[in-house]
Design an enzyme around this catalytic site. Structure first.
Site, short mmCIF file in Angstrom:
data_model
loop_
_atom_site.label_atom_id
_atom_site.label_comp_id
_atom_site.label_asym_id
_atom_site.label_seq_id
_atom_site.Cartn_x
_atom_site.Cartn_y
_atom_site.Cartn_z
N CYS A 80 60.30 45.72 15.12
CA CYS A 80 60.29 47.16 15.36
C CYS A 80 59.13 47.46 16.27
O CYS A 80 58.16 46.69 16.32
CB CYS A 80 60.15 47.94 14.05
SG CYS A 80 60.56 49.69 14.27
N CYS A 84 57.37 50.42 16.12
CA CYS A 84 56.54 51.54 15.66
C CYS A 84 55.09 51.17 15.39
O CYS A 84 54.19 51.98 15.55
CB CYS A 84 57.16 52.23 14.44
SG CYS A 84 57.26 51.20 12.97
N CYS A 128 59.86 54.18 16.93
CA CYS A 128 60.42 52.82 16.87
C CYS A 128 61.05 52.38 18.19
O CYS A 128 61.68 51.33 18.27
CB CYS A 128 61.44 52.73 15.73
SG CYS A 128 60.72 53.14 14.13
N LYS A 181 69.26 51.79 6.67
CA LYS A 181 67.87 52.20 6.46
C LYS A 181 67.80 53.71 6.55
O LYS A 181 68.16 54.30 7.57
CB LYS A 181 66.97 51.55 7.51
CG LYS A 181 65.53 52.02 7.43
CD LYS A 181 64.63 51.22 8.34
CE LYS A 181 63.22 51.78 8.31
NZ LYS A 181 62.31 50.98 9.14
N ARG A 237 53.17 53.53 6.02
CA ARG A 237 52.71 54.00 7.33
C ARG A 237 51.20 54.06 7.39
O ARG A 237 50.61 53.91 8.46
CB ARG A 237 53.38 55.34 7.65
CG ARG A 237 54.87 55.12 7.88
CD ARG A 237 55.63 56.38 8.24
NE ARG A 237 57.06 56.10 8.28
CZ ARG A 237 57.98 57.03 8.44
NH1 ARG A 237 57.62 58.29 8.57
NH2 ARG A 237 59.26 56.69 8.46
N LYS A 245 67.76 49.89 2.33
CA LYS A 245 66.36 50.28 2.19
C LYS A 245 66.22 51.78 2.23
O LYS A 245 66.82 52.40 3.11
CB LYS A 245 65.58 49.65 3.35
CG LYS A 245 64.14 50.02 3.42
CD LYS A 245 63.53 49.45 4.67
CE LYS A 245 62.14 50.00 4.80
NZ LYS A 245 61.57 49.69 6.07
N SER A 278 57.27 50.83 -0.09
CA SER A 278 55.89 51.15 -0.47
C SER A 278 55.81 52.31 -1.47
O SER A 278 55.05 52.25 -2.43
CB SER A 278 55.08 51.46 0.78
OG SER A 278 55.69 52.49 1.54
C1 PBG Z 1 59.14 49.67 10.48
C2 PBG Z 1 59.26 49.59 9.01
C3 PBG Z 1 58.97 50.58 8.05
C4 PBG Z 1 59.10 49.95 6.81
C5 PBG Z 1 59.49 48.64 7.05
N1 PBG Z 1 59.61 48.45 8.41
C6 PBG Z 1 58.48 51.95 8.18
C7 PBG Z 1 59.27 53.03 8.72
O1 PBG Z 1 60.42 52.91 9.12
O2 PBG Z 1 58.68 54.11 8.79
C8 PBG Z 1 58.81 50.59 5.48
C9 PBG Z 1 58.42 49.67 4.40
C10 PBG Z 1 57.81 50.30 3.21
O3 PBG Z 1 57.71 51.53 3.08
O4 PBG Z 1 57.39 49.52 2.35
N2 PBG Z 1 60.06 50.39 11.13
#
Ligand code: PBG
Length: 332
Positions: A124, A126, A134, A199, A209, A252, A278
């Site tokens: 990704c 980001c 992203c 996702k 983040r 996810k 998270s």
């Molecule tokens: C990157 C990504 C994210 C997560 C995994 N890969 C963050 C997002 O999309 O903001 C989140 C993982 C987590 O919250 O544990 N794009």
């Protein structure tokens, strides 16, 4: 159902009367081999820093990884998924496809230190863009098609550095095919793709983040990540990624989307992953720290719920805690 016994002949409590009997009829199990542990990698040397919003989670510099991954491997955990925090960010996320990028360095180090641990590279932009989106961002929109070559370049670079699995998490349309084509063209036709197929644009990513320093400076991710209200659309997303060549698929977050995991299991025969993100982790940790719930009960129970819904494997920040208690015999 042929014999329709009813009380008093039927007593469902019979099979619950002792732990050996309960173990005999247990339908779902979780073992450390079902789990993937996320690792955050930062620049510098000698760095092991706590993530405030994720109690128990650390960010490591590359030189700290050998000891960490040996421990993870010795605990029986299947693999790690890597997230990098680069020294510098720019508009096009150059750090994501630099040969000496932070995750590329980490992959080489982990391969030497624990060769049997599966190395999954999150793909990704980001974490690497100065705007935190992203993909390529014009101040209002994230461009889908001009982002694809960068995701493909990042995937090839990560495969070259030793990634066993490429895991795109950006939610651009067409990225699985673009990545597959680029990997094959560069001789990585044997490298599988684990697609973050469904996702959702989730508030439960908040603590991540912080850890990955990837909060968008303006706007949000709802223009590319899925609407939390849409379960049927999740199946279309997964079908599209399977059609483009995904080898494995992911839903996810996990616990707020168990109802998405269940039909995904029914509809697709690919290995199905779920990411206990998270916010799911930090929410439980916060209650555990206050003594409101018991870690020894709620950690295995949360993982069982995700397995029971139909996920084969779980990415979770609890992997090490669970594996330690598993070795002690209190889980499973
Ligand atoms: C990157 C990504 C994210 C997560 C995994 N890969 C963050 C997002 O999309 O903001 C989140 C993982 C987590 O919250 O544990 N794009």
């Amino acid at each position: 159902m042929s014999s329709m016994a009813s009380f008093p002949e039927l007593r469902l409590r019979r099979l619950r009367s002792s732990e050996p009997l309960r173990r005999l009829v247990r339908e779902t199990r979780v073992t450390p081999a079902d789990l993937i542990y996320p690792l955050f990698v930062v620049p510098g040397r000698g760095v092991r820093e706590r993530v405030t919003s994720m109690p128990g989670v650390m960010r490591f510099s590359v030189d700290q990884l050998p000891a960490e991954v040996k421990e993870i491997h010795d605990l029986g955990i299947a693999g790690v998924i890597l997230f990098g925090i680069p020294a510098a960010k720019d508009a096009t996320g150059t750090g994501a496809y630099a040969d000496d990028g932070i995750v590329q360095q980490a992959l080489r180090t982990i391969r030497d230190a624990a060769p049997d641990l599966v190395r999954i590279a999150d793909v990704c932009l980001c974490e690497y863009t100065d705007h935190g989106h992203c993909g390529i961002f014009d101040g209002v929109h994230v461009s889908n098609d001009s982002t694809l070559p960068l995701l493909a370049a990042s995937s090839v670079s990560l495969a070259r550095a030793g990634a066993d699995v490429i895991a795109p998490s950006d939610m651009m349309d067409g990225r699985v095919r673009a990545i597959r084509t680029a990997l094959d063209a560069e001789g990585f036709e044997g490298t599988p793709i684990l697609s973050y197929a469904a996702k959702f644009a989730s508030g439960f990513y908040g603590p991540f983040r912080d850890a990955a320093e990837s909060t968008p400076v303006s706007g949000d991710r709802r223009g590319y990540q899925m609407d939390p209200a849409n379960g049927r659309e999740a199946l279309r997303e997964i079908a599209a990624d399977v059609e483009e060549g995904a080898d494995m698929i992911m839903v996810k977050p996990a616990m707020p989307y168990l109802d998405v995991i269940a039909p995904a299991r029914e509809s697709f025969d690919l290995p199905l992953f779920a990411y206990q993100v998270s916010g799911e982790f930090s929410m439980l940790q916060a209650a555990i720290e206050r003594g409101w719930v018991d870690a020894a009960r709620v950690i295995p129970e949360s993982l069982i719920s995700i397995r029971r819904a139909g996920a084969d494997r779980i990415i979770t920040y609890f992997a090490k805690d669970f594996a330690k208690s598993f070795a002690g015999g209190s889980a499973g």
